[in-house]
Design an enzyme around this catalytic site. Structure first.
Site, PDB file in Angstrom:
ATOM      1  N   CYS A 172      46.593  37.916  40.872  1.00 21.30           N
ATOM      2  CA  CYS A 172      46.793  37.311  40.220  1.00 21.30           C
ATOM      3  C   CYS A 172      48.238  37.654  39.114  1.00 21.30           C
ATOM      4  O   CYS A 172      48.295  38.734  38.954  1.00 21.30           O
ATOM      5  CB  CYS A 172      45.640  36.628  39.745  1.00 21.30           C
ATOM      6  SG  CYS A 172      45.102  35.950  40.496  1.00 21.30           S
ATOM      7  N   SER A 201      31.939  48.854  53.977  1.00 22.84           N
ATOM      8  CA  SER A 201      32.690  48.419  53.050  1.00 22.84           C
ATOM      9  C   SER A 201      32.820  48.082  51.355  1.00 22.84           C
ATOM     10  O   SER A 201      32.066  49.164  51.038  1.00 22.84           O
ATOM     11  CB  SER A 201      31.366  46.880  53.207  1.00 22.84           C
ATOM     12  OG  SER A 201      31.155  46.661  54.654  1.00 22.84           O
ATOM     13  N   HIS A 224      36.672  45.910  55.226  1.00 18.39           N
ATOM     14  CA  HIS A 224      35.303  46.239  55.845  1.00 18.39           C
ATOM     15  C   HIS A 224      36.109  47.071  56.946  1.00 18.39           C
ATOM     16  O   HIS A 224      36.977  46.894  57.519  1.00 18.39           O
ATOM     17  CB  HIS A 224      34.860  44.587  56.605  1.00 18.39           C
ATOM     18  CG  HIS A 224      34.040  44.025  55.378  1.00 18.39           C
ATOM     19  ND1 HIS A 224      33.052  44.000  54.291  1.00 18.39           N
ATOM     20  CD2 HIS A 224      34.309  42.772  54.800  1.00 18.39           C
ATOM     21  CE1 HIS A 224      33.227  43.272  53.307  1.00 18.39           C
ATOM     22  NE2 HIS A 224      34.096  42.979  53.608  1.00 18.39           N
ATOM     23  N   GLU A 270      43.445  41.809  37.862  1.00 16.84           N
ATOM     24  CA  GLU A 270      44.507  41.144  38.512  1.00 16.84           C
ATOM     25  C   GLU A 270      43.830  40.714  40.046  1.00 16.84           C
ATOM     26  O   GLU A 270      44.495  39.308  40.282  1.00 16.84           O
ATOM     27  CB  GLU A 270      45.952  41.462  38.519  1.00 16.84           C
ATOM     28  CG  GLU A 270      46.791  41.821  38.283  1.00 16.84           C
ATOM     29  CD  GLU A 270      46.581  43.713  37.338  1.00 16.84           C
ATOM     30  OE1 GLU A 270      46.917  44.097  36.955  1.00 16.84           O
ATOM     31  OE2 GLU A 270      45.423  44.123  38.274  1.00 16.84           O
ATOM     32  N   SER A 271      43.045  40.772  39.927  1.00 11.06           N
ATOM     33  CA  SER A 271      41.767  40.080  41.354  1.00 11.06           C
ATOM     34  C   SER A 271      40.850  41.166  41.372  1.00 11.06           C
ATOM     35  O   SER A 271      40.309  41.956  41.601  1.00 11.06           O
ATOM     36  CB  SER A 271      42.163  39.239  42.107  1.00 11.06           C
ATOM     37  OG  SER A 271      41.315  38.211  42.658  1.00 11.06           O
TER      38      SER A 271
END
Length: 132
Positions: free
Chosen positions: A84, A56, A69, A63-64
């Site tokens: 974004c 994980s 996983h 930008e985010s």
């Protein structure tokens, strides 16, 4: 098409290379490369290998984020690519990752996040953010 603050890809990658999906070093490398290739600016990343198998992790970008996983025993990975702004293309990251993980089959959906009309903003009122 509705204007939005962000684009969120939810991807299912099937029939992947199980050795890659169980290597924390390879997963982190490929996720960072996907971010860079998409035009994102990496802030930090964290990845964890579970025992006996599975990874994980997330790459936080200006930008985010990109998150993953893996279930090597099923040759499966779930990937979120959320960006974004207009300078980053999440589809470039998706295409890179499906090739990197040698996925033979995929399912991916794109969701608009922060739709202008729904949150009551107009394009003219948007602030410009400079990424450094």
């Amino acid at each position: 098409m509705a204007k939005s603050l962000g684009r969120h890809l939810i991807a299912e990658l099937y029939e992947c290379d199980e050795e890659i999906l169980n290597s924390v070093e390879e997963i982190e490398y490929y996720m960072k490369e996907a971010a860079i290739k998409s035009g994102a600016t990496i802030v930090t990343s964290t990845f964890h290998r579970f025992l006996p198998h599975g990874i994980s992790g997330a790459v936080i970008v200006s930008e985010s984020h990109l998150a993953i996983h893996t279930w090597p025993e099923y040759k499966y990975a779930s990937v979120d690519i959320y960006t974004c702004g207009e300078s980053v293309n999440p589809w470039i990251a998706f295409e890179y990752l499906k090739e990197a993980f040698k996925s033979k089959r995929q399912d991916v959906s794109e969701y608009k996040r922060g739709i202008f009309e729904a949150i009551g903003i107009s394009e003219n009122s948007l602030h410009k953010v400079e990424v450094k």
